[in-house]
Design a protein around this motif. Structure first.
Motif, PDB file in Angstrom:
ATOM      1  N   LEU A 197       0.849  -1.186   0.000  1.00  0.00           N
ATOM      2  CA  LEU A 197       0.000   0.000   0.000  1.00  0.00           C
ATOM      3  C   LEU A 197       0.888   1.240   0.000  1.00  0.00           C
ATOM      4  CD1 LEU A 197      -1.368   0.616   3.578  1.00  0.00           C
ATOM      5  CD2 LEU A 197      -0.032  -1.392   3.043  1.00  0.00           C
ATOM      6  N   LYS A 198       0.247   2.398  -0.108  1.00  0.00           N
ATOM      7  CA  LYS A 198       0.967   3.666  -0.186  1.00  0.00           C
ATOM      8  C   LYS A 198       0.756   4.469   1.090  1.00  0.00           C
ATOM      9  CE  LYS A 198       2.316   2.934  -4.450  1.00  0.00           C
ATOM     10  NZ  LYS A 198       3.735   2.719  -4.790  1.00  0.00           N
ATOM     11  N   MET A 199       1.860   4.988   1.627  1.00  0.00           N
ATOM     12  CA  MET A 199       1.801   5.870   2.786  1.00  0.00           C
ATOM     13  C   MET A 199       1.916   7.314   2.293  1.00  0.00           C
ATOM     14  SD  MET A 199       4.154   5.751   6.228  1.00  0.00           S
ATOM     15  CE  MET A 199       5.690   5.779   5.288  1.00  0.00           C
ATOM     16  N   LEU A 200       0.911   8.129   2.603  1.00  0.00           N
ATOM     17  CA  LEU A 200       0.852   9.501   2.119  1.00  0.00           C
ATOM     18  C   LEU A 200       1.003  10.478   3.282  1.00  0.00           C
ATOM     19  CD1 LEU A 200      -2.269   9.196  -0.245  1.00  0.00           C
ATOM     20  CD2 LEU A 200       0.135   8.981  -0.891  1.00  0.00           C
ATOM     21  N   TYR A 201       1.803  11.506   3.047  1.00  0.00           N
ATOM     22  CA  TYR A 201       1.936  12.578   4.036  1.00  0.00           C
ATOM     23  C   TYR A 201       2.614  13.763   3.367  1.00  0.00           C
ATOM     24  CZ  TYR A 201       6.745  10.786   4.416  1.00  0.00           C
ATOM     25  OH  TYR A 201       8.022  10.363   4.131  1.00  0.00           O
ATOM     26  N   TYR A 202       2.502  14.929   4.006  1.00  0.00           N
ATOM     27  CA  TYR A 202       3.167  16.136   3.520  1.00  0.00           C
ATOM     28  C   TYR A 202       4.445  16.346   4.328  1.00  0.00           C
ATOM     29  CZ  TYR A 202      -0.702  17.581   0.543  1.00  0.00           C
ATOM     30  OH  TYR A 202      -1.632  17.642  -0.458  1.00  0.00           O
ATOM     31  N   ASN A 203       5.547  16.581   3.616  1.00  0.00           N
ATOM     32  CA  ASN A 203       6.821  16.794   4.298  1.00  0.00           C
ATOM     33  C   ASN A 203       6.945  18.241   4.763  1.00  0.00           C
ATOM     34  OD1 ASN A 203       7.371  18.244   1.962  1.00  0.00           O
ATOM     35  ND2 ASN A 203       8.708  16.680   1.089  1.00  0.00           N
ATOM     36  N   LEU A 242       3.608  16.715  -1.257  1.00  0.00           N
ATOM     37  CA  LEU A 242       2.978  15.415  -1.001  1.00  0.00           C
ATOM     38  C   LEU A 242       3.977  14.293  -1.256  1.00  0.00           C
ATOM     39  CD1 LEU A 242       0.412  13.779  -0.329  1.00  0.00           C
ATOM     40  CD2 LEU A 242      -0.098  13.776  -2.784  1.00  0.00           C
ATOM     41  N   VAL A 243       4.150  13.427  -0.256  1.00  0.00           N
ATOM     42  CA  VAL A 243       5.052  12.279  -0.367  1.00  0.00           C
ATOM     43  C   VAL A 243       4.200  11.013  -0.434  1.00  0.00           C
ATOM     44  CG1 VAL A 243       6.888  10.956   0.741  1.00  0.00           C
ATOM     45  CG2 VAL A 243       6.878  13.460   0.890  1.00  0.00           C
ATOM     46  N   SER A 244       4.472  10.200  -1.438  1.00  0.00           N
ATOM     47  CA  SER A 244       3.793   8.916  -1.579  1.00  0.00           C
ATOM     48  C   SER A 244       4.856   7.826  -1.527  1.00  0.00           C
ATOM     49  CB  SER A 244       3.018   8.853  -2.909  1.00  0.00           C
ATOM     50  OG  SER A 244       2.436   7.571  -3.083  1.00  0.00           O
ATOM     51  N   GLU A 245       4.915   7.130  -0.398  1.00  0.00           N
ATOM     52  CA  GLU A 245       5.946   6.109  -0.188  1.00  0.00           C
ATOM     53  C   GLU A 245       5.298   4.732  -0.111  1.00  0.00           C
ATOM     54  OE1 GLU A 245       9.215   4.737   3.206  1.00  0.00           O
ATOM     55  OE2 GLU A 245       8.410   6.770   3.228  1.00  0.00           O
ATOM     56  N   GLN A 246       5.883   3.794  -0.833  1.00  0.00           N
ATOM     57  CA  GLN A 246       5.355   2.437  -0.803  1.00  0.00           C
ATOM     58  C   GLN A 246       5.774   1.732   0.486  1.00  0.00           C
ATOM     59  OE1 GLN A 246       5.190  -0.072  -4.377  1.00  0.00           O
ATOM     60  NE2 GLN A 246       6.449  -1.564  -3.302  1.00  0.00           N
ATOM     61  N   VAL A 247       4.804   1.082   1.114  1.00  0.00           N
ATOM     62  CA  VAL A 247       5.056   0.288   2.318  1.00  0.00           C
ATOM     63  C   VAL A 247       4.516  -1.119   2.068  1.00  0.00           C
ATOM     64  CG1 VAL A 247       4.665   0.048   4.792  1.00  0.00           C
ATOM     65  CG2 VAL A 247       4.868   2.320   3.787  1.00  0.00           C
ATOM     66  N   SER A 248       5.340  -2.105   2.342  1.00  0.00           N
ATOM     67  CA  SER A 248       4.931  -3.499   2.171  1.00  0.00           C
ATOM     68  C   SER A 248       4.859  -4.174   3.538  1.00  0.00           C
ATOM     69  CB  SER A 248       5.923  -4.246   1.269  1.00  0.00           C
ATOM     70  OG  SER A 248       6.043  -3.622   0.012  1.00  0.00           O
ATOM     71  N   PHE A 249       3.882  -5.056   3.691  1.00  0.00           N
ATOM     72  CA  PHE A 249       3.704  -5.810   4.939  1.00  0.00           C
ATOM     73  C   PHE A 249       3.679  -7.298   4.631  1.00  0.00           C
ATOM     74  CE2 PHE A 249       1.532  -1.769   5.972  1.00  0.00           C
ATOM     75  CZ  PHE A 249       2.261  -1.407   7.098  1.00  0.00           C
ATOM     76  N   ILE A 250       4.266  -8.053   5.537  1.00  0.00           N
ATOM     77  CA  ILE A 250       4.147  -9.506   5.513  1.00  0.00           C
ATOM     78  C   ILE A 250       3.602  -9.932   6.863  1.00  0.00           C
ATOM     79  CG2 ILE A 250       5.380 -11.703   5.434  1.00  0.00           C
ATOM     80  CD1 ILE A 250       7.237 -10.505   3.388  1.00  0.00           C
TER      81      ILE A 250
END
Length: 355
Positions: free
Chosen positions: A114-120, A125-133
């Motif tokens: 999924l994508k983690m969104l936040y303003y720096n 706008l920062v869109s960073e990919q985060v993966s979970f297992i």
């Protein structure tokens, strides 16, 4: 942005399926590992020095959250995947940061992107990919760099706030996803404030050279948020339908709450899209109206000077026999005629409400 995407795709050209190739733009990021191991009554937090330190948590009875920052360290990720029997295609997706949100069920574990969104700090706008297992008793999270939205979760684990320490690993996954989705609301709020500012500028006719650029930039931000949120609803829907044995029924209820939040966010995104489209139309209309006003003034000026130019042109001809040339007051008469024509046309235009 297009060049960046092309560059990322070129990294994958010619590679065999399952090749773990980092496609991001932070090749010098340091590897950072942290582990939170807990039960209802116990808690330990460690900053791990190497990837092999994660192996001791594979068969423990406690719940473990291991967070890895630094997707450029593909060898470490491959080592972790080999020890925990993670499929090589999942490892490939972890380091390929251009993936859309997805959910894969591998029986012994779940793999989510999924994508983690936040303003720096620069208000970008920062869109960073985060993966979970998600495993039976552990959760792995993979991030491209340090800095995330999980500090409240760390605090809850450390101080035994809420029910997180008394629940299984699936509830831990829920809290992590919920933290990301909660920050979507912050992003939506900022987008709403930006839209209000643009509305004020457009409707108060504060036109500037960069107003159209600001509208287009905001439109692109909304599209980035939309691409992150819309596929995630499908992912959460699969979890809510309990299509995997790793999610307990009582935890599935909590995921329904995330789904409801995503539905609300989706509605706000669509509303913002409609508003920004209307703002662009309104801006173009205001520009067109201003151009029409300018053309109207120029047309009226031209209409006034056309008969004056005709009169001046007639009496500016160099014919020898022109009756008015010998008239003693001819010069003043022509000026009087032109002033009368000017006043008559001005009165006519005002009566027609063209001025």
């Amino acid at each position: 942005m297009v060049r960046k995407k092309l560059y990322r795709s070129k990294k994958k050209l010619g590679q065999a399926p399952g090749s773990v190739v980092y496609t991001g733009e932070r090749p010098k990021e340091k590897l950072f590992l942290e582990a939170f191991d807990f039960t209802k009554d116990t808690y330990t937090e460690k900053q791990l020095t190497n990837i092999e330190d994660c192996f001791e948590y594979k068969h423990t009875e406690t719940v473990t959250w291991i967070n890895l920052n630094g997707l450029n360290h593909v060898n470490a990720i491959e080592t972790l995947g080999k020890h925990f029997d993670i499929h090589h295609l999942a490892l490939e997706d972890i380091v390929n940061i251009s993936h859309r949100p997805k959910l894969d069920d591998h029986d012994s574990y779940l793999f989510l992107v999924l994508k983690m969104l936040y303003y720096n700090n620069s208000h970008n706008l920062v869109s960073e990919q985060v993966s979970f297992i998600l495993g039976k008793n552990y959760v792995f999270s993979f991030q491209e760099a340090e800095g995330d939205v999980f500090n409240p979760i760390r605090d809850r684990i450390k101080n035994a706030k809420g029910r997180i320490r008394s629940m299984a690993s699936d509830y831990l996954l829920y809290t992590l996803i919920d933290a990301i989705v909660d920050h979507y609301f912050n992003v939506i709020e900022v987008l709403g404030d930006k839209i209000e500012d643009l509305e004020t500028d457009v409707f108060t006719n504060k036109s500037s050279d960069n107003l159209s650029i600001r509208i287009q930039d905001l439109k692109r931000e909304i599209l980035r948020v939309r691409r992150a949120v819309f596929p995630l609803r499908e992912v959460i829907s699969k979890i809510v339908k309990n299509e995997t044995n790793l999610i307990q029924n009582q935890t599935s209820t909590y995921f329904k709450d995330i789904y409801d939040h995503l539905t609300q966010i989706t509605e706000n995104i669509e509303l913002h899209r409609e508003i920004i489209g209307g703002l662009m139309s309104m801006y173009l209309t205001s520009i067109s109206n201003k151009m029409n006003e300018v053309m109207k003034v120029l047309t009226i000026m031209a209409s006034i000077f056309i008969p004056l130019t005709f009169i001046a042109g007639v009496y500016g001809m160099n014919f020898k026999y022109m009756p008015e040339l010998e008239f003693k007051y001819g010069y003043f008469a022509i000026w009087g005629l032109m002033v009368i024509v000017f006043l008559v046309l001005l009165f006519y235009f005002k009566r027609k409400k063209w001025l």
